[in-house]
Scaffold this motif. Structure first.
Motif, PDB file in Angstrom:
ATOM      1  N   GLY A 114       0.801  -1.218   0.000  1.00 52.37           N
ATOM      2  CA  GLY A 114       0.000   0.000   0.000  1.00 52.37           C
ATOM      3  C   GLY A 114       0.835   1.270   0.000  1.00 52.37           C
ATOM      4  N   ILE A 115       0.214   2.358   0.469  1.00 48.68           N
ATOM      5  CA  ILE A 115       0.867   3.678   0.497  1.00 48.68           C
ATOM      6  C   ILE A 115       1.967   3.671   1.551  1.00 48.68           C
ATOM      7  CG2 ILE A 115       0.524   6.153   0.787  1.00 48.68           C
ATOM      8  CD1 ILE A 115      -0.981   4.922  -1.586  1.00 48.68           C
ATOM      9  N   GLN A 116       3.188   4.044   1.148  1.00 47.94           N
ATOM     10  CA  GLN A 116       4.321   4.028   2.071  1.00 47.94           C
ATOM     11  C   GLN A 116       4.713   5.412   2.556  1.00 47.94           C
ATOM     12  OE1 GLN A 116       7.569   1.558   0.416  1.00 47.94           O
ATOM     13  NE2 GLN A 116       6.044   0.689  -0.984  1.00 47.94           N
ATOM     14  N   GLN A 117       4.445   6.424   1.743  1.00 55.07           N
ATOM     15  CA  GLN A 117       4.811   7.799   2.100  1.00 55.07           C
ATOM     16  C   GLN A 117       3.642   8.745   1.840  1.00 55.07           C
ATOM     17  OE1 GLN A 117       8.214   9.100  -0.131  1.00 55.07           O
ATOM     18  NE2 GLN A 117       9.687   8.285   1.329  1.00 55.07           N
ATOM     19  N   ILE A 118       3.595   9.783   2.663  1.00 53.05           N
ATOM     20  CA  ILE A 118       2.693  10.898   2.393  1.00 53.05           C
ATOM     21  C   ILE A 118       3.571  12.118   2.144  1.00 53.05           C
ATOM     22  CG2 ILE A 118       0.870  12.376   3.307  1.00 53.05           C
ATOM     23  CD1 ILE A 118      -0.054  10.035   4.986  1.00 53.05           C
ATOM     24  N   ARG A 119       3.517  12.612   0.927  1.00 51.38           N
ATOM     25  CA  ARG A 119       4.316  13.779   0.559  1.00 51.38           C
ATOM     26  C   ARG A 119       3.424  15.022   0.600  1.00 51.38           C
ATOM     27  NH1 ARG A 119       8.109  11.712  -4.524  1.00 51.38           N
ATOM     28  NH2 ARG A 119       9.044   9.940  -3.419  1.00 51.38           N
ATOM     29  N   ILE A 120       3.867  16.007   1.358  1.00 48.92           N
ATOM     30  CA  ILE A 120       3.090  17.240   1.510  1.00 48.92           C
ATOM     31  C   ILE A 120       3.702  18.316   0.635  1.00 48.92           C
ATOM     32  CG2 ILE A 120       2.277  18.972   3.153  1.00 48.92           C
ATOM     33  CD1 ILE A 120       2.426  16.775   5.289  1.00 48.92           C
ATOM     34  N   HIS A 121       2.895  18.807  -0.308  1.00 46.69           N
ATOM     35  CA  HIS A 121       3.339  19.820  -1.258  1.00 46.69           C
ATOM     36  C   HIS A 121       2.552  21.108  -1.051  1.00 46.69           C
ATOM     37  CE1 HIS A 121       5.701  17.292  -4.262  1.00 46.69           C
ATOM     38  NE2 HIS A 121       5.240  16.396  -3.396  1.00 46.69           N
ATOM     39  N   SER A 122       3.157  22.215  -1.446  1.00 49.88           N
ATOM     40  CA  SER A 122       2.488  23.512  -1.369  1.00 49.88           C
ATOM     41  C   SER A 122       3.221  24.524  -2.235  1.00 49.88           C
ATOM     42  CB  SER A 122       2.422  24.007   0.080  1.00 49.88           C
ATOM     43  OG  SER A 122       1.917  25.327   0.138  1.00 49.88           O
ATOM     44  N   SER A 123       2.471  25.222  -3.078  1.00 54.20           N
ATOM     45  CA  SER A 123       3.081  26.305  -3.855  1.00 54.20           C
ATOM     46  C   SER A 123       3.383  27.499  -2.967  1.00 54.20           C
ATOM     47  CB  SER A 123       2.137  26.722  -4.993  1.00 54.20           C
ATOM     48  OG  SER A 123       1.941  25.657  -5.895  1.00 54.20           O
ATOM     49  N   ALA A 124       2.513  27.746  -1.998  1.00 55.59           N
ATOM     50  CA  ALA A 124       2.731  28.862  -1.074  1.00 55.59           C
ATOM     51  C   ALA A 124       3.977  28.633  -0.232  1.00 55.59           C
ATOM     52  CB  ALA A 124       1.512  29.041  -0.176  1.00 55.59           C
ATOM     53  N   PHE A 125       4.185  27.388   0.197  1.00 54.60           N
ATOM     54  CA  PHE A 125       5.343  27.039   1.027  1.00 54.60           C
ATOM     55  C   PHE A 125       6.472  26.446   0.183  1.00 54.60           C
ATOM     56  CE2 PHE A 125       2.338  26.346   4.873  1.00 54.60           C
ATOM     57  CZ  PHE A 125       2.333  27.706   5.108  1.00 54.60           C
ATOM     58  N   SER A 126       6.544  26.827  -1.068  1.00 49.04           N
ATOM     59  CA  SER A 126       7.553  26.269  -1.960  1.00 49.04           C
ATOM     60  C   SER A 126       8.964  26.545  -1.445  1.00 49.04           C
ATOM     61  CB  SER A 126       7.388  26.862  -3.357  1.00 49.04           C
ATOM     62  OG  SER A 126       8.346  26.322  -4.245  1.00 49.04           O
ATOM     63  N   CYS A 127       9.792  25.480  -1.433  1.00 56.11           N
ATOM     64  CA  CYS A 127      11.176  25.576  -0.941  1.00 56.11           C
ATOM     65  C   CYS A 127      12.126  25.142  -2.060  1.00 56.11           C
ATOM     66  CB  CYS A 127      11.352  24.718   0.301  1.00 56.11           C
ATOM     67  SG  CYS A 127      10.200  25.121   1.647  1.00 56.11           S
ATOM     68  N   TYR A 128      13.333  24.800  -1.673  1.00 53.44           N
ATOM     69  CA  TYR A 128      14.325  24.368  -2.645  1.00 53.44           C
ATOM     70  C   TYR A 128      14.564  22.861  -2.545  1.00 53.44           C
ATOM     71  CZ  TYR A 128      15.229  29.376  -3.036  1.00 53.44           C
ATOM     72  OH  TYR A 128      15.083  30.732  -3.234  1.00 53.44           O
ATOM     73  N   ASN A 129      13.523  22.116  -2.196  1.00 54.33           N
ATOM     74  CA  ASN A 129      13.634  20.673  -2.048  1.00 54.33           C
ATOM     75  C   ASN A 129      13.521  19.972  -3.394  1.00 54.33           C
ATOM     76  OD1 ASN A 129      13.816  20.970   0.771  1.00 54.33           O
ATOM     77  ND2 ASN A 129      11.592  21.047   0.958  1.00 54.33           N
ATOM     78  N   SER A 130      14.048  18.759  -3.466  1.00 56.92           N
ATOM     79  CA  SER A 130      14.053  18.003  -4.719  1.00 56.92           C
ATOM     80  C   SER A 130      13.538  16.585  -4.484  1.00 56.92           C
ATOM     81  CB  SER A 130      15.468  17.943  -5.312  1.00 56.92           C
ATOM     82  OG  SER A 130      15.971  19.243  -5.562  1.00 56.92           O
TER      83      SER A 130
END
Length: 322
Positions: free
Chosen positions: A164-180
């Motif tokens: 099943g689902i192993q990760q929950i990835r939290i995304h946000s344009s407002a909180f956009s960072c320099y992550n990859s």
């Protein structure tokens, strides 16, 4: 006092709940939301940079192991659509058998207790097609290969995958960072990743013990958008169940004048001084100097002083004459 630069941290907690979202972009899935905040972050001259991080989260494990992304199997017999839900090997075999029967086909499905691989035995020649088959990965088939039966038997080359689902990835344009992420091999609007440690229908309780934060790109934020995706960047389906996430935003401000520091410290010092004046004087009194003992020394000359060795009889006679 010489002017110096001082860097201070302005820390703020931002708590969001899907139940209070301004907009549910993907409806009852509740994994793409918008929150209409007011001036969460404004562009100010003394701000050097701002960081954001997830401090804690309470996320229900209400998404399914078999979902809209992996529940279709295209065969020469017809299309098999697995009912969305959480399965183990036994319940999934029961579901698949029923779906083949619905197509008037008897399919005997077994699983090896040693290898964990599925075997499909049909009453005639059968082919499983990869094109259009989203269930290949969970059933143990390569997603770019067609599989035709040999002596009416198809054996999956890989084991059954119901993790099943192993990760929950939290995304946000407002909180956009320099992550990859390797999903797109570059920067994206990923804010944080939460591991799914909960069994189906349980609750994922996350706390960021390392307080790892990322530098924000945006200098001004009002609207906050939040997307919750799986490890393949696909929207989660929470089945209309709510979650909460708390973010920590730290604004780093540079104070350029020493006068500003003095203005901060002055009322603090005045308060301390006032409090000290209110403390009663409980000091120990100084001890009085000892009074000098009276001088008992007889000034009579040595010739007239009677010592202990004097004749006591002469003394008695003297006293009696008085």
């Amino acid at each position: 006092m010489t002017d110096n630069n001082y860097l201070i941290e302005d820390t703020r907690l931002i708590n969001i709940s899907s139940s209070s979202a301004t907009s549910l972009v993907n409806g009852a899935l509740k994994s793409d939301l918008v929150f209409d905040f007011k001036n969460i972050l404004t562009d100010e001259d003394n701000i050097t940079h701002t960081t954001i991080g997830i401090t804690e989260a309470q996320i229900p494990s209400s998404f399914y192991t078999v979902n809209e992304y992996n529940n279709v199997l295209i065969t020469s017999i017809g299309t098999i659509t697995i009912t969305k839900g959480n399965y183990n090997s036994r319940t999934l075999i029961t579901e698949l058998t029923a779906r083949f029967l619905a197509l008037s086909s008897v399919m005997v499905i077994t699983i090896s207790k040693i290898t964990g691989k599925l075997t499909f035995t049909a009453t005639g020649s059968t082919t499983f097609y990869f094109s259009g088959s989203s269930a290949f990965e969970i059933l143990g088939f390569d997603s770019l290969t067609n599989y035709s039966s040999i002596n009416n038997v198809i054996v999956a080359p890989f084991l059954l995958n119901l993790l099943g689902i192993q990760q929950i990835r939290i995304h946000s344009s407002a909180f956009s960072c320099y992550n990859s992420s390797s999903t797109n091999m570059g920067e994206n609007n990923l804010v944080g990743v939460i591991q799914n440690t909960s069994p189906p229908f349980g609750m994922i309780l996350y706390r960021n013990s390392q307080t790892s934060h990322s530098v924000l790109k945006n200098k001004q934020i009002s609207l906050i958008d939040i997307q919750l995706l799986d490890e393949k960047n696909r929207y989660l389906d929470f089945n209309n169940t709510d979650f909460t996430i708390t973010f920590m935003m730290t604004i780093f401000r540079r104070i350029k004048s020493s006068k500003t520091l003095i203005s901060i410290l002055k009322p603090i010092l005045q308060t301390i001084e006032t409090d000290l004046e209110k403390i009663p004087d409980k000091s120990v009194p100084k001890p009085e100097s000892p009074k000098p003992e009276p001088d008992t020394t007889d000034n009579t000359t040595t010739d007239n002083v009677m010592t202990d060795d004097s004749n006591s009889l002469d003394m008695l006679e003297y006293n009696n004459l008085i």
